[in-house]
Write an enzyme that holds these catalytic residues in place. Sequence first.
Site, PDB file in Angstrom:
ATOM      1  N   TRP A   1      23.051   2.586  80.758  1.00 14.01           N
ATOM      2  CA  TRP A   1      21.906   3.391  81.211  1.00 14.01           C
ATOM      3  C   TRP A   1      21.292   2.816  82.465  1.00 14.01           C
ATOM      4  O   TRP A   1      20.904   3.552  83.373  1.00 14.01           O
ATOM      5  CB  TRP A   1      20.884   3.540  80.078  1.00 14.01           C
ATOM      6  CG  TRP A   1      21.460   4.245  78.884  1.00 14.01           C
ATOM      7  CD1 TRP A   1      21.630   3.732  77.633  1.00 14.01           C
ATOM      8  CD2 TRP A   1      21.975   5.584  78.831  1.00 14.01           C
ATOM      9  NE1 TRP A   1      22.216   4.667  76.811  1.00 14.01           N
ATOM     10  CE2 TRP A   1      22.439   5.805  77.517  1.00 14.01           C
ATOM     11  CE3 TRP A   1      22.096   6.611  79.769  1.00 14.01           C
ATOM     12  CZ2 TRP A   1      23.012   7.021  77.105  1.00 14.01           C
ATOM     13  CZ3 TRP A   1      22.671   7.823  79.370  1.00 14.01           C
ATOM     14  CH2 TRP A   1      23.116   8.008  78.053  1.00 14.01           C
TER      15      TRP A   1
ATOM     16  N   ASP B   1      12.699   1.865  81.308  1.00 15.96           N
ATOM     17  CA  ASP B   1      13.343   2.848  80.442  1.00 15.96           C
ATOM     18  C   ASP B   1      13.240   2.291  79.025  1.00 15.96           C
ATOM     19  O   ASP B   1      13.937   1.348  78.675  1.00 15.96           O
ATOM     20  CB  ASP B   1      14.810   3.030  80.865  1.00 15.96           C
ATOM     21  CG  ASP B   1      15.561   3.976  79.934  1.00 15.96           C
ATOM     22  OD1 ASP B   1      14.985   4.442  78.936  1.00 15.96           O
ATOM     23  OD2 ASP B   1      16.752   4.254  80.221  1.00 15.96           O
TER      24      ASP B   1
ATOM     25  N   LYS C   1      15.379   9.172  70.494  1.00 12.63           N
ATOM     26  CA  LYS C   1      15.801   7.889  69.946  1.00 12.63           C
ATOM     27  C   LYS C   1      14.788   7.344  68.939  1.00 12.63           C
ATOM     28  O   LYS C   1      15.169   6.752  67.954  1.00 12.63           O
ATOM     29  CB  LYS C   1      16.023   6.860  71.058  1.00 12.63           C
ATOM     30  CG  LYS C   1      17.033   7.280  72.120  1.00 12.63           C
ATOM     31  CD  LYS C   1      18.470   7.128  71.666  1.00 12.63           C
ATOM     32  CE  LYS C   1      19.463   7.830  72.582  1.00 12.63           C
ATOM     33  NZ  LYS C   1      19.370   7.475  73.981  1.00 12.63           N
TER      34      LYS C   1
HETATM   35  C1  PLP Z   1      19.890   7.731  75.354  1.00 10.37           C
HETATM   36  C2  PLP Z   1      19.378   6.943  76.476  1.00 10.37           C
HETATM   37  C3  PLP Z   1      19.233   7.502  77.765  1.00 10.37           C
HETATM   38  C4  PLP Z   1      19.641   8.919  78.099  1.00 10.37           C
HETATM   39  O1  PLP Z   1      18.758   9.805  77.568  1.00 10.37           O
HETATM   40  P1  PLP Z   1      18.914  11.397  77.795  1.00 10.37           P
HETATM   41  O2  PLP Z   1      17.656  11.901  77.180  1.00 10.37           O
HETATM   42  O3  PLP Z   1      20.156  11.807  77.094  1.00 10.37           O
HETATM   43  O4  PLP Z   1      18.992  11.648  79.253  1.00 10.37           O
HETATM   44  C5  PLP Z   1      18.708   6.702  78.754  1.00 10.37           C
HETATM   45  N1  PLP Z   1      18.348   5.433  78.518  1.00 10.37           N
HETATM   46  C6  PLP Z   1      18.467   4.869  77.304  1.00 10.37           C
HETATM   47  C7  PLP Z   1      18.043   3.450  77.099  1.00 10.37           C
HETATM   48  C8  PLP Z   1      18.986   5.608  76.246  1.00 10.37           C
HETATM   49  O5  PLP Z   1      19.124   5.043  75.033  1.00 10.37           O
END
Ligand code: PLP
Length: 355
Positions: free
Chosen positions: A100, A167, A191
Amino acid sequence: MKKHNFSPGPCILPASVMAKAAEAVVEYNGIGLSLIEMSHRSKEFVEIMESARNLVLEHLGLSNKGYQVLFLQGGASMEFLMVAYNLLQNKAAYLNTGTWSTKAIKEAKMFGELVEVASSKDQNFNYIPANFEVPADVDYFHITSNNTIFGTQLQEIPNTTVPLVCDMSSDIFSRQMDFSKFDLIYAGAQKNMGPAGTTLVVVKEDILGKVDRQIPSMLDYNVHIGKDSMFNTPPVFAVYVSLLTLQWLKDLGGISEIEKINNAKADLLYGEIDRNPLFKGFVANPADRSKMNATFNLAENANKGLFDQLWNEAGINGLNGHRSVGGYRASMYNALSLDSVQVLVDVMKEFEQKS
Ligand SMILES: *Cc1c(COP(=O)(O)O)cnc(C)c1O
């Protein structure tokens, strides 16, 4: 029977949240309308949006500290570019700890110069780099607090003199931190907070408005802030279910309480991974292990067919590792109970006995 859901995302949500969400889809609060067929400008929905925005700040200890909360669309993946669009004037620094982060770097490169302060790519991201230096002249520093795919997690928030962007998709609301150290936090809901379809952004207002490029309205944080997160039709269902999850967390005692449960779950599972000779953890340094996503492999010559059969029979779901890591990944988000982790640990013990 409900499965023990170790899925990495979209992931398990509390059963009580699911029940309330299902009810609201049929009829919201006895008003003769479904949650998903009423105007987002209605009193009812405006109240949902405002409650959700306020509760996010309350959980993070950021009320009245100059932060704004937005529920956007496009996933965390959209934030990879939106962050750079809004904040990157000349140069930005990134810590590369996985898939990511790598994707975030790729998008941001379109907007300016990027400094990768450190990367753990040399060992397939099985550790968190230490001793990196963040240049003082960058517009911001970007980190990924939890690396969902590789199962590593930053244990300490780096101290920086530049704005800190994170993030936090896969560990937001899972552990207590000084969230005021961050200037922008983003997280895909699916998540640890709600269903897919909305992305949470918590941004300190005073870092915005400093780039001189023109920003398309939908990608401009200030536009969304100016419209109280309703510049366009928000994802009403995803926001409502996120609110229910935030309320569930509050009833439980908040982040400090869920953190205790998350620690107990992680201790239980990693304890068994370390004890049981048929398993080995993926992460090089146990201090870097994620409490949300535990990655592990079978020892050489272990009977994969038997292990897969045992966990499937026990009603466990979502245990296969990501294709870039292999092996197994047990995702233990907030709504997963200690009992479910115990079921997995019992299966690992049974596997040892039967091997
Ligand atoms: C799942 C995830 C993403 C991507 O998320 P989307 O909503 O599918 O764009 C980005 N960063 C992390 C840390 C993730 O676990």
